[in-house]
Design a protein around this motif. Structure first.
Motif, short mmCIF file in Angstrom:
data_model
loop_
_atom_site.label_atom_id
_atom_site.label_comp_id
_atom_site.label_asym_id
_atom_site.label_seq_id
_atom_site.Cartn_x
_atom_site.Cartn_y
_atom_site.Cartn_z
N LEU A 425 0.83 -1.20 0.00
CA LEU A 425 0.00 0.00 0.00
C LEU A 425 0.87 1.26 0.00
N TYR A 426 2.08 1.10 0.55
CA TYR A 426 2.91 2.28 0.79
C TYR A 426 4.33 1.94 0.34
N LEU A 427 4.90 2.82 -0.47
CA LEU A 427 6.23 2.55 -0.99
C LEU A 427 7.01 3.86 -1.05
N ASP A 428 8.16 3.87 -0.41
CA ASP A 428 8.93 5.11 -0.34
C ASP A 428 10.37 4.85 -0.77
N PHE A 429 10.78 5.52 -1.82
CA PHE A 429 12.14 5.39 -2.32
C PHE A 429 12.90 6.71 -2.29
N GLN A 430 12.35 7.75 -1.65
CA GLN A 430 12.92 9.09 -1.82
C GLN A 430 14.40 9.15 -1.43
N HIS A 431 15.11 9.97 -2.17
CA HIS A 431 16.54 10.18 -1.94
C HIS A 431 17.38 8.91 -2.02
N CYS A 432 16.97 8.00 -2.90
CA CYS A 432 17.85 6.91 -3.28
C CYS A 432 18.27 7.19 -4.71
N ASN A 433 19.13 6.37 -5.25
CA ASN A 433 19.45 6.50 -6.65
C ASN A 433 18.83 5.30 -7.36
N LEU A 434 17.66 5.55 -7.95
CA LEU A 434 16.93 4.45 -8.56
C LEU A 434 17.42 4.23 -9.98
N LYS A 435 17.79 3.01 -10.26
CA LYS A 435 18.27 2.67 -11.60
C LYS A 435 17.23 1.84 -12.34
N GLN A 436 17.18 2.05 -13.62
CA GLN A 436 16.31 1.28 -14.52
C GLN A 436 14.82 1.44 -14.23
N THR A 437 14.46 2.57 -13.64
CA THR A 437 13.05 2.76 -13.30
C THR A 437 12.22 3.11 -14.53
N SER A 438 12.86 3.81 -15.44
CA SER A 438 12.09 4.31 -16.58
C SER A 438 12.27 3.44 -17.82
N GLU A 439 12.45 2.15 -17.58
CA GLU A 439 12.67 1.28 -18.74
C GLU A 439 11.51 0.33 -18.99
N PHE A 440 10.79 0.01 -17.92
CA PHE A 440 9.62 -0.85 -18.09
C PHE A 440 8.60 -0.43 -17.04
N SER A 441 7.44 -1.02 -17.08
CA SER A 441 6.41 -0.64 -16.12
C SER A 441 6.73 -1.29 -14.78
N VAL A 442 7.61 -0.65 -14.03
CA VAL A 442 8.13 -1.22 -12.78
C VAL A 442 7.02 -1.55 -11.79
N PHE A 443 6.00 -0.68 -11.76
CA PHE A 443 5.00 -0.81 -10.70
C PHE A 443 3.75 -1.57 -11.15
N LEU A 444 3.90 -2.27 -12.25
CA LEU A 444 2.73 -2.85 -12.90
C LEU A 444 1.87 -3.71 -11.98
N SER A 445 2.50 -4.46 -11.07
CA SER A 445 1.68 -5.37 -10.26
C SER A 445 1.16 -4.71 -8.98
N LEU A 446 1.50 -3.44 -8.76
CA LEU A 446 1.09 -2.81 -7.50
C LEU A 446 -0.29 -2.14 -7.63
N ASN A 447 -1.29 -2.97 -7.88
CA ASN A 447 -2.62 -2.43 -8.10
C ASN A 447 -3.27 -1.87 -6.84
N LYS A 448 -2.71 -2.22 -5.68
CA LYS A 448 -3.31 -1.73 -4.44
C LYS A 448 -2.55 -0.54 -3.86
#
Ligand SMILES: *[C@@H]1O[C@H](CO)[C@@H](O)[C@H](O)[C@H]1NC(C)=O
Ligand SMILES: *[C@@H]1O[C@H](CO)[C@@H](O)[C@H](O)[C@H]1NC(C)=O
Ligand SMILES: *[C@@H]1O[C@H](CO)[C@@H](O)[C@H](O)[C@H]1NC(C)=O
Ligand SMILES: *[C@@H]1O[C@H](CO)[C@@H](O)[C@H](O)[C@H]1NC(C)=O
Ligand SMILES: *[C@@H]1O[C@H](CO)[C@@H](O)[C@H](O)[C@H]1NC(C)=O
Ligand SMILES: *[C@@H]1O[C@H](CO)[C@@H](O)[C@H](O)[C@H]1NC(C)=O
Ligand SMILES: *[C@@H]1O[C@H](CO)[C@@H](O)[C@H](O)[C@H]1NC(C)=O
Ligand SMILES: *[C@@H]1O[C@H](CO)[C@@H](O)[C@H](O)[C@H]1NC(C)=O
Ligand SMILES: *[C@@H]1O[C@H](CO)[C@@H](O)[C@H](O)[C@H]1NC(C)=O
Ligand SMILES: *[C@@H]1O[C@H](CO)[C@@H](O)[C@H](O)[C@H]1NC(C)=O
Ligand SMILES: *[C@@H]1O[C@H](CO)[C@@H](O)[C@H](O)[C@H]1NC(C)=O
Ligand SMILES: *[C@@H]1O[C@H](CO)[C@@H](O)[C@H](O)[C@H]1NC(C)=O
Length: 840
Positions: A425-448
């Motif tokens: 329900l809650y996901l926090d990645f702020q101030h990390c260095n996220l790699k490969q996030t904009s390459e595929f639908s990373v959050f596709l299964s997080l329907n909730k």
């Protein structure tokens, strides 16, 4: 003169000086909220300033030398709710000092060296909830006359000289008391009788803080049958042995939360023996917290074995090498490890653990491995960890996870789209260095998923499907990232429940028109710290539920649209810190700003950046009249140019009509006078009749021509006629010169008017019309004519449309020349002429 000058010389600087003083500076207190909150901290006041309104609710008088409080010191502030008298050098509080403060809920007396406290010192405080008497030289709780303060919820008497923990009988009156802070006093021993008042009394939710008292003995059974909400004993014991016996003295206590340990700067325990906590087996504890203890020895299982049944365990700033020895029987549901010096992470296997908080543990260098199948809440923020795989249930060892916080860590490589973590329900990645996030639908299964924070994660968004699957999302924070081409494209699809969107600090210059089309529930949109130039390029119109729009810190100059249709629910629009151009191009926008004052946040702070004359001035000072003025000027000048040219055209066209109107009206009166006497050859009579007569006599203005075939009086000698009718009664003479005229007529003419030639040549009234091109040689034969033609300009007849037009205009002009406009003149002229005629 001189004294007045001197006076002015003295007054002007004085007035300038006075006007420099801001009005506030006359008052010692700062008005925080008008009529409500006043701050008079450290103003060297010895009494309450007179200008504080009686409606004041919050009054801060701290750090003023008030010395003593007499009776009814605050009676003029009946609405007072919070009164801060910290460090006011108060030594004496008299009876009824606070009388009348029936609304007062908080009274702060910190740092006053009170010597004398009258029995009725706190009378009248019928609503007091919080009394802070820290550092007031208090020797005993008995001395505090607060037994009638039955509304009291919080009492802090920390940092005093209290030796006895005996809770006086009046505590039975304080049924609402929830916090009693006795920390940093001189309590050494706790006896069974001290807590008498708490036994069986309805004070069952008391939080008691006894930290920093040099406790060396607690009589066993003192806390028996006592239920507390919280008991804090930090930095109380100067050895493990004392600690051990004192903890045994707690036997029989039932406490929701027990806090043990030390303070960062108050370390008394040289070493720590695991047996110290043995006594906790006879205390009923739900939550346990241990802080600032360095040196554990022995195995951890042994240390915590009396705490196996607590539901929440919190370990703060401890040196724990590993927790792997923890038995699987431990019932802990929550485990918190904050700032612990764990060098090696551990394989945790706690079957009941639902919530794991592992934060700010900077020394951890490898990714934790979990085998906690019931884990629902995982906070791993602030550890500087890097994740080579993120994120699936195999990485995190659970499929029940609802809350995952990985913020403030290192590089996180997104190579799995949360497989098996669909409950999140809650996901926090702020101030990390996220790699490969904009390459595929990373959050596709997080329907909730309801909450997602990817702020400042160095993502450059180039893939429109990045948020696909997030259909339940309500909050999306993505500040501090960037977009391909600095353009926000249609990445928010099917996010119908999104209510909060933070796009600040994303270097956005453009927003695609459909970007916000599928966000019908969005209430807060933060676009601040971007590069937007025109407000109306933001497609906010489909955002029907929008309440707050923050466009501060952009480069907005204005908006070019005629009208701004902001969503009807919008209640706050922040446009501060933009580059407003206060120019007429944006006058509709600037007027809109004035009309929407109540909608705009800090509208007075919106200042012009251009033009330079308006720089730094509030947008509200822009006057649209300047635009109207220049508009008027432009339209007036355009109009006048138009009018002038129309007039010119008309005048040109109706020149002769006008002449007639202006002056020639009178001309009609001199009926007997001709405008011109026409001399021509009879061969040219056709031209004279069809062209000359028609055009001049029937045109505007009509000229009257003297034509011999028509106007000569019959029976009079032709010469006499010529002189009498022709020359004398005509203002001008038109000579129609042609081949025929030269060859035939001219001779006769010459003969007949030879005597009057003198007269003829002296008048400037001869108009020569040359009908055909004349041969020079032929012309030269007629010496006199040749002389006249070469001396005067003549009109040449040309048989073309333009030629005719020019010819007639010139001829008319020539005929009008010298025409008497003044009626009297005309009359005079007539008279003269008549006289002349009669005299001849
Ligand atoms: C403050 O109180 C005075 C007097 O009661 C009143 O005239 C004034 O309008 C009040 N000011 C505000 C901001 O409420
Ligand atoms: C405070 O006020 C007193 C008199 O009321 C004065 O003597 C003293 O110098 C003042 N102190 C400061 C720091 O202004
Ligand atoms: C308790 O409160 C009652 C009424 O408020 C008061 O009469 C009584 O004196 C108080 N008891 C003590 C010990 O102060
Ligand atoms: C007990 O007090 C704490 C605060 O100290 C509060 O959070 C809690 O709700 C209270 N419990 C009850 C039952 O009043
Ligand atoms: C602990 O405190 C007691 C009394 O407060 C004192 O007698 C004793 O010496 C102290 N022990 C240590 C190790 O400081
Ligand atoms: C406590 O541990 C620290 C670091 O491990 C060590 O330097 C210190 O000497 C220890 N103190 C005692 C009293 O054992
Ligand atoms: C924890 O609870 C279990 C059963 O509920 C009990 O047998 C055990 O003694 C308890 N442990 C402690 C330390 O209270
Ligand atoms: C959106 O929210 C409403 C009410 O909160 C809820 O009933 C609905 O299921 C949500 N829609 C989605 C797609 O989560
Ligand atoms: C939006 O959701 C509908 C059904 O809820 C689905 O058919 C459609 O493909 C989704 N569109 C996108 C872009 O995800
Ligand atoms: C928008 O974000 C900025 C920081 O980026 C923050 O200062 C501001 O308060 C936010 N505005 C709203 C309405 O939350
Ligand atoms: C803009 O105004 C809103 C609403 O008052 C406020 O929440 C926000 O913090 C402001 N933005 C900034 C950058 O201060
Ligand atoms: C100019 O200002 C006046 C008064 O402030 C307003 O009524 C009028 O609508 C404005 N004109 C334009 C074009 O904004």
């Amino acid at each position: 003169m001189m004294p007045r000058f001197c006076l002015a010389g003295a007054l002007i600087p004085a007035m300038a000086f006075l006007s420099c003083l801001r009005p506030e500076s006359w008052e010692p207190c700062m008005e925080v909220v008008p009529n409500i909150t006043y701050q008079c901290m450290g103003q060297n006041l010895s009494k309450i300033p007179d200008n504080i309104p009686s409606s004041t609710k919050n009054l801060d008088l701290s750090f003023n030398p008030l010395n003593g409080l007499g009776s009814q010191s605050f009676s003029s502030f009946p609405d007072l709710q919070v009164l801060d008298l910290s460090r006011c050098e108060i030594q004496m509080i008299e009876d009824g000092a606070y009388q009348g403060l029936s609304q007062l809920s908080t009274l702060i007396l910190t740092g006053n060296p009170i010597r004398s406290l009258a029995l009725g010192a706190f009378s009248g405080l019928s609503s007091l909830k919080k009394l802070v008497a820290v550092e007031t030289n208090l020797l005993s709780l008995e001395n505090l006359p607060i037994g009638h303060l039955i509304t009291l919820k919080e009492l802090s008497v920390a940092h005093n000289l209290i030796h006895s923990f005996k809770l006086p009988e009046y505590f039975s009156n304080l049924t609402k008391l929830e916090h009693l802070d006795l920390s940093n006093n001189k309590i050494q021993v706790i006896h069974h009788k001290d807590l008498h008042v708490l036994r069986g009394k309805p004070l069952h939710n008391l939080s008691l803080d006894l930290s920093l008292n040099p406790i060396d003995f607690i009589q066993p059974g003192s806390f028996k049958e006592i239920r507390l909400h919280k008991l804090t004993l930090r930095s109380n014991f100067n050895s493990t042995n004392v600690m051990k016996t004192c903890i045994q003295g707690l036997a029989g206590l039932e406490v929701h939360q027990l806090v043990l340990g030390e303070f960062k700067n108050e370390r008394n325990l040289a070493s720590f023996d695991n047996s110290a906590l043995e006594g906790l087996c006879s205390v009923t504890i739900e939550e346990f917290r241990l802080a600032y203890l360095d040196n554990f020895s022995g195995d951890i299982d042994n240390l915590f074995h009396c705490l196996e049944n607590v539901s929440a365990m919190s370990l703060v700033s401890l040196y724990i090498e590993n927790l792997e020895g923890l038995s699987k029987d431990f019932k802990w549901q929550t485990l918190e490890l904050v700032r612990c010096k764990c060098q090696h992470f551990f394989h945790l296997a706690l079957p009941f653990l639902k919530k794991m908080i592992f934060t700010d543990n900077r020394d951890v260098n490898n990714m934790p491995k979990f085998r906690v199948p019931s884990l629902e809440f995982l906070d791993l923020s602030g550890n500087g960890l890097s994740f080579k795989h993120c994120c699936s249930h195999t990485d995190l060892g659970t499929t029940r996870l609802k809350h995952l916080d990985l913020s403030f860590n290192g590089v996180i490589t997104m190579n799995s789209n949360f497989l098996g973590l669909e409950e999140l329900l809650y996901l926090d990645f702020q101030h990390c260095n996220l790699k490969q996030t904009s390459e595929f639908s990373v959050f596709l299964s997080l329907n909730k998923l309801v909450y997602l924070d990817i702020s400042y994660t160095q993502i450059r968004i180039a893939f429109d499907g990045i948020f696909d699957g997030l259909i339940s999302l309500k909050t999306l924070k993505m500040a501090g990232n960037s977009f391909k081409g600095n353009m926000l494209s249609n990445i928010f699809k099917n996010m119908t429940n999104l209510t909060f969107l933070d796009l600040s600090d994303c270097q956005l210059e453009y927003v695609s028109q459909g970007a916000f089309d599928q966000l019908p529930r969005l209430q807060i949109l933060n676009m601040s710290h971007n590069q937007i130039v025109l407000l109306d390029t933001l497609p906010y119109e489909p955002l029907h539920a929008l309440q707050v729009l923050d466009c501060s810190f952009n480069r907005i100059e204005g908006s070019i649209g005629q009208e701004l249709h902001v969503p009807s629910n919008l209640s706050a629009l922040n446009l501060t810190k933009n580059d407003f151009a206060c120019i007429c191009k944006y006058q509709n926008f600037l007027q809109w700003v004035k009309d929407q004052r109540q909608l705009l946040v800090e509208v007075e702070q919106m200042v012009c950046v251009a033009p330079s004359v308006m720089q730094g001035m509030p947008v509200l000072t822009f006057r649209n009249s300047t635009c109207q003025l220049s508009k008027t000027i432009i339209s007036v000048s355009v109009l006048s140019v138009l009018v002038v040219s129309i007039i010119v055209v008309l005048v040109y066209k109706f020149y002769f009509h006008l002449m007639l109107l202006a002056g020639c009206k009178t001309y009609g009166r001199g009926e007997s006078t001709y405008d011109a006497f026409v001399i021509y050859s009879s061969h040219d009579e056709d031209w004279v009749r069809n062209e000359l007569v028609k055009n001049l006599e029937e045109g505007v203005p009509p000229f009257k021509l003297c034509l011999h075939y028509r106007d000569f009086i019959p029976g009079v000698a032709i010469a006499a006629n010529i002189i009498q009718e022709g020359f004398h009664k005509s203002r001008k003479v038109i000579v129609v010169v042609s081949q025929h005229f030269i060859q035939s007529r001219w001779c006769i003419f010459e003969y007949e008017i030879a005597q009057t030639w003198q007269f003829l040549s002296s008048r400037a009234g001869i108009i020569f019309i040359v009908l055909q091109k004349l041969e020079k040689s032929l012309l030269r034969q007629q010496v006199e004519l040749y002389r006249l033609l070469s001396r005067n300009t003549y009109l040449e007849w040309e048989d073309s449309v333009l030629g005719r037009h020019i010819f007639w205009r010139r001829l008319r002009k020539a005929l009008l020349d010298g025409k008497p406009w003044n009626p009297e003149e005309t009359v005079d002229a007539e008279n003269n002429q008549q006289e002349a005629t009669t005299s001849t």
